[in-house]
Design a protein around this motif. Structure first.
Motif, short mmCIF file in Angstrom:
data_model
loop_
_atom_site.label_atom_id
_atom_site.label_comp_id
_atom_site.label_asym_id
_atom_site.label_seq_id
_atom_site.Cartn_x
_atom_site.Cartn_y
_atom_site.Cartn_z
N SER A 159 2.97 -7.23 3.90
CA SER A 159 1.70 -6.94 4.56
C SER A 159 0.50 -7.46 3.75
O SER A 159 -0.59 -7.58 4.30
N VAL A 160 0.69 -7.78 2.48
CA VAL A 160 -0.44 -8.33 1.72
C VAL A 160 -0.82 -9.72 2.22
O VAL A 160 -1.96 -10.14 2.06
N GLN A 180 -3.38 -9.36 4.80
CA GLN A 180 -4.58 -8.71 4.23
C GLN A 180 -5.42 -9.74 3.48
O GLN A 180 -6.65 -9.68 3.50
N GLU A 181 -4.76 -10.67 2.82
CA GLU A 181 -5.52 -11.74 2.16
C GLU A 181 -6.30 -12.54 3.21
O GLU A 181 -7.49 -12.83 3.04
N ILE A 241 -7.34 -11.79 6.28
CA ILE A 241 -8.48 -11.12 6.96
C ILE A 241 -9.71 -11.11 6.07
O ILE A 241 -10.82 -11.34 6.54
N ALA A 242 -9.50 -10.88 4.76
CA ALA A 242 -10.65 -10.85 3.85
C ALA A 242 -11.29 -12.23 3.78
O ALA A 242 -12.52 -12.36 3.87
N SER A 293 -13.27 -6.80 8.12
CA SER A 293 -11.81 -6.93 8.19
C SER A 293 -11.13 -5.57 8.22
O SER A 293 -11.58 -4.64 7.57
N PHE A 294 -10.05 -5.50 8.96
CA PHE A 294 -9.25 -4.27 9.08
C PHE A 294 -7.78 -4.61 8.86
O PHE A 294 -7.26 -5.53 9.47
N THR A 295 -7.11 -3.83 8.06
CA THR A 295 -5.64 -3.91 8.02
C THR A 295 -5.11 -3.36 9.34
O THR A 295 -5.86 -2.76 10.12
N MET A 352 -5.84 0.33 9.40
CA MET A 352 -7.24 0.65 9.68
C MET A 352 -7.60 0.39 11.14
O MET A 352 -8.51 1.04 11.68
N ILE A 368 3.20 1.72 5.53
CA ILE A 368 2.93 0.44 6.17
C ILE A 368 4.23 -0.10 6.78
O ILE A 368 5.29 -0.06 6.16
N ARG A 390 -17.46 -5.61 -0.03
CA ARG A 390 -16.47 -4.91 0.78
C ARG A 390 -15.25 -5.80 1.02
O ARG A 390 -14.11 -5.37 0.94
N GLU A 391 -15.49 -7.08 1.33
CA GLU A 391 -14.37 -7.99 1.60
C GLU A 391 -13.66 -8.41 0.31
O GLU A 391 -12.45 -8.65 0.32
N MET A 402 -11.18 -5.73 -0.18
CA MET A 402 -10.04 -5.93 0.73
C MET A 402 -9.11 -7.01 0.18
O MET A 402 -7.89 -6.88 0.21
N LEU A 403 -9.74 -8.07 -0.35
CA LEU A 403 -8.97 -9.21 -0.86
C LEU A 403 -8.24 -8.86 -2.15
O LEU A 403 -7.03 -9.06 -2.28
#
Lengths: 404, 404
Positions: free
Chosen positions: A71-72, A75-76, A78-79, A94-96, A99, A145, B64-65, B68-69
């Protein structure tokens, strides 16, 4: 103002330059005054890299930890996507998956979406933000997750489109849309402007790799119309939607080829109740998906059972069969890998007769032998020699008037 | 059975092989029947790599991002660590900061821990699981991921140790513990078996890089005793704890050198109320941390103001000063970068006199000039030429009986 879900796969966001390109594209949609939710995958290669790292520690890592690990990747992305949009002056957040309120069952690595609580996304949209959501992932009721397996980001996009009652759902990929056949092998292949869910499903299960079946099933169940199109150009793609009457005018929507097939023949088994059940129970217990099945009964109560499995499963299938041969009369197992499945798909088949005949005649005229046949309401599949399947696809494509 | 928090930094979990080594080490503690919580950082280099990727998109990515990153770095490590432990037969489960209930304020990239709801971790410990927690990260009350900035994983470990009322908190790093001086420059430096929070804080603020101040402050505030030790050997490290009477027997616990200092002299300013305030308000508004300050008043109401700032801030400091020079009488600004700060730290200073005299005499005997002096209850700092500070450290180390 429309509400639009856009999904970009791993190739489309493969590196920083591509992420910027996608951000530019998203900005075009935002600048038109639309509310936009962007679903992204991990950068191409990241999932494989993480998997390799895990496997170098343990051959059989736990599913729960693989979900935490994989899942990382999204996440990378989206950021980075949010950062790229900010840089262009687009207010984005960005949302996981967690979230974004994507709740799933606890079936790690192949979780199913159960509900979506889109309130957090709605709040951001209402505040004028573009929301970037990590595809492929969710959270179960215990807060762990989860991931959805192959094609999972498409599922995220379709499910969010349903939950958000989006006006459009756009699945951006590295192909232009759904074609009447694979253009690499059938040069006359045409892009299909619109296709029904059922046709899309039959094409998917027949070897067309554009989308996984369950995303299409989810879309059908929730009435989500989506468009499959390229992230590398601005051509219209293929709209996938519920069947409408005019669709039936086209008898065959497309021709699909699946070369990842092997044929297994279990011969000389006793034709008595339960023989077939024993064979297919063995396959099921080994986790092997059996596709086509044909049973011939010969004389003297002796039967042959022929079926196809994915090529990667042939060894496992043979092993499993050894254990049941005695129980079914001590038959013999043969494996043929030089085969392929050719399918023609179209909702028009429901109202048009003679499709099978036309298919068979075309192949017979070219002296291509048909080995197995199965049919559904909107599909006919045949097994032919793998060496000749591309030729068979071209002949069939022409025969059903699909060439330009 | 003890409850033990073990923290491993980025170098200790730098690659798959090192992760396996750490897992073996954790297993030793688990096999003794202890409840173990493991806090890990991102693999060394990952945070820089992610930051570079973000900066290649945007010079000034949103905090914030970035949170997340960057939080994906630790998330990767916790999953790999859990997989490594499973492979060795240890039942382990990984938790992100959010899942571990680490709640922070909304101050992205430098969030402060507000509360820890350790119930989920407690549940897993009660079930016999080893819990792997992502360091450096938490979640704010709106459900957004936050990070703590440099040294954040130490803070996670200390805070979890407090919340879980752990019996031990072990900070594994790439050094053996806290030394009486930097062994690279003072060969006679010795490992300190135990040290008080205040000494540790003064050493940290004086250039000793073992731990960030706020983790030590948090530990002091919550009474968490922790041990700094190496993940590459089994030597005992340095125990950091509240001051106990016998600690005062040692006058000087350690000698610290900080070469990242520049001296700024604002000369010929009017010696009137508010001049110094104007200068230091300008520094504060520019976000510059001023360390040592000396004011000399000359004749005719003219004063000189001398202070030190981190070397990286000298340009910014000069710029800010230009704007206030007129207001303070049109003085002149000079910058000296070839300086360094030498500090001696020890709780014993509170009850022993003559420490300053001994320090100054040692340096004077070696003809090393002292430029500025500041003192606190348990520390004396002097500024000397950077070229001679290592020699000064060796002389001082010997003078206070710290050599073996």
């Amino acid at each position: 103002m429309s509400r639009i879900v856009q999904k970009f796969g791993g190739t489309s966001v493969g590196d920083v330059e591509r992420i910027k390109k996608v951000a530019e594209r998203v900005k075009l949609t935002v600048d038109k005054g639309n509310q936009v939710v962007v679903v992204v995958s991990a950068r191409a290669g990241v999932t494989n890299e993480l998997t390799a790292r895990a496997k170098s520690i343990c051959d059989d890592p736990s599913d729960r930890e693989m979900d935490m690990l994989l899942s990382v990747g999204e996440q990378e992305t989206i950021a980075l996507m949010a950062i790229a949009l900010h840089h262009m002056g687009v207010e984005a957040v960005s949302f996981t998956g967690a979230m974004a309120g994507i709740y799933t069952d606890a079936n790690h690595t192949k979780a199913r979406i159960q509900t979506i609580d889109a309130s957090a996304v709605e709040t951001q949209l209402a505040a004028g933000k573009t929301v970037i959501v990590a595809g492929f992932q969710g959270i179960n009721e215990d807060g762990h997750i989860t991931t959805f397996g192959r094609g999972g980001s498409d599922l995220s996009a379709v499910a969010l489109a349903a939950a958000l009652k989006a006006d459009n759902c756009e699945i951006y990929t590295d192909v232009d849309g759904v074609y009447t056949a694979d253009p690499r092998f059938v040069s006359a292949a045409q892009k299909i402007p619109e296709i029904s869910y059922d046709e899309m499903l039959e094409l998917a299960s027949s070897g067309s790799k554009v989308m996984q079946s369950r995303s299409v099933e989810f879309a059908e169940k929730h009435g989500v119309v989506f468009e499959v199109r390229s992230s590398f150009n601005f051509n219209r793609g293929t709209v996938v939607k519920a069947e409408v009457p005019h669709m039936e005018k086209v008898v065959v929507r497309g021709v699909a080829v699946d070369k990842d097939q092997a044929k297994i023949i279990v011969s000389n088994i006793l034709d008595k109740p339960g023989s077939a059940a024993k064979v297919f129970t063995a396959m099921a217990e080994a986790g092997i998906v059996v596709d086509m099945i044909v049973q011939n009964v010969g004389r003297n109560g002796i039967a042959n059972l022929t079926f196809t499995v994915p090529q990667g499963d042939t060894r496992k299938a043979q092993k499993s069969l050894e254990h049941v041969l005695d129980e079914v009369g001590g038959g013999h197992v043969a494996v043929h890998e030089n085969i392929a499945k050719l399918s023609v798909v179209g909702v028009g088949m429901k109202t048009h007769s003679g499709v099978a005949a036309a298919l068979f005649k075309g192949l017979a005229d070219a002296d291509i032998n048909i080995d197995m046949i199965t049919t559904s309401e909107i599909k006919i599949s045949v097994v032919v020699d793998q060496d000749r399947v591309d030729e068979a696809a071209r002949i069939t494509h022409t025969a059903f008037g699909l060439d330009a």
